[in-house]
Design a protein around this motif. Structure first.
Motif, PDB file in Angstrom:
ATOM      1  N   ASP A  93     -56.112 -40.925  -1.170  1.00  0.00           N
ATOM      2  CA  ASP A  93     -56.002 -40.938   0.289  1.00  0.00           C
ATOM      3  C   ASP A  93     -54.616 -41.458   0.647  1.00  0.00           C
ATOM      4  N   PRO A  94     -53.618 -40.570   0.695  1.00  0.00           N
ATOM      5  CA  PRO A  94     -52.260 -41.030   0.956  1.00  0.00           C
ATOM      6  C   PRO A  94     -52.086 -41.503   2.406  1.00  0.00           C
ATOM      7  N   THR A  95     -51.235 -42.485   2.559  1.00  0.00           N
ATOM      8  CA  THR A  95     -50.902 -42.954   3.900  1.00  0.00           C
ATOM      9  C   THR A  95     -50.007 -41.912   4.562  1.00  0.00           C
ATOM     10  N   PRO A  96     -49.879 -41.952   5.877  1.00  0.00           N
ATOM     11  CA  PRO A  96     -48.970 -41.003   6.535  1.00  0.00           C
ATOM     12  C   PRO A  96     -47.538 -41.103   6.006  1.00  0.00           C
ATOM     13  N   GLU A  97     -47.089 -42.310   5.640  1.00  0.00           N
ATOM     14  CA  GLU A  97     -45.743 -42.486   5.097  1.00  0.00           C
ATOM     15  C   GLU A  97     -45.611 -41.814   3.733  1.00  0.00           C
ATOM     16  N   GLU A  98     -46.629 -41.988   2.894  1.00  0.00           N
ATOM     17  CA  GLU A  98     -46.597 -41.355   1.573  1.00  0.00           C
ATOM     18  C   GLU A  98     -46.630 -39.832   1.685  1.00  0.00           C
ATOM     19  N   LEU A  99     -47.444 -39.331   2.603  1.00  0.00           N
ATOM     20  CA  LEU A  99     -47.531 -37.896   2.808  1.00  0.00           C
ATOM     21  C   LEU A  99     -46.207 -37.342   3.342  1.00  0.00           C
ATOM     22  N   ALA A 100     -45.561 -38.082   4.252  1.00  0.00           N
ATOM     23  CA  ALA A 100     -44.264 -37.658   4.778  1.00  0.00           C
ATOM     24  C   ALA A 100     -43.209 -37.649   3.679  1.00  0.00           C
ATOM     25  N   ALA A 101     -43.240 -38.637   2.794  1.00  0.00           N
ATOM     26  CA  ALA A 101     -42.286 -38.682   1.684  1.00  0.00           C
ATOM     27  C   ALA A 101     -42.502 -37.504   0.742  1.00  0.00           C
ATOM     28  N   LEU A 102     -43.745 -37.179   0.466  1.00  0.00           N
ATOM     29  CA  LEU A 102     -44.055 -36.043  -0.409  1.00  0.00           C
ATOM     30  C   LEU A 102     -43.567 -34.738   0.212  1.00  0.00           C
ATOM     31  N   ILE A 103     -43.825 -34.553   1.487  1.00  0.00           N
ATOM     32  CA  ILE A 103     -43.401 -33.328   2.168  1.00  0.00           C
ATOM     33  C   ILE A 103     -41.880 -33.242   2.197  1.00  0.00           C
TER      34      ILE A 103
END
Length: 69
Positions: free
Chosen positions: A13-23
């Protein structure tokens, strides 16, 4: 899941920050142009064997000749 889905998180369950970094990483990688293939010239490693030593020529008495280049 829609037809336009490009990325799917299957575990965690990635945080919004982690998801933004991945994208950001995936988008940056996609923006880099593909490397062009090198010219048809062989590299020095590929042609090294030619300069390493002369080939063996088996035959009678060749063991004596092998000591003298």
């Amino acid at each position: 899941m829609s037809e336009n889905t490009v990325l799917k998180i299957v575990k965690g369950d990635p945080t919004p920050e982690e998801l933004a970094a991945l994208i950001a990483v995936v988008a940056a990688r996609a923006a880099v142009p593909a490397a062009e293939p090198e010219s048809g010239r062989a590299s020095n490693w590929a042609t090294y064997w030619r300069n390493a030593r002369t080939p063996f020529h088996p035959g009678p008495g060749q063991w004596r000749a092998s000591a003298h280049p």
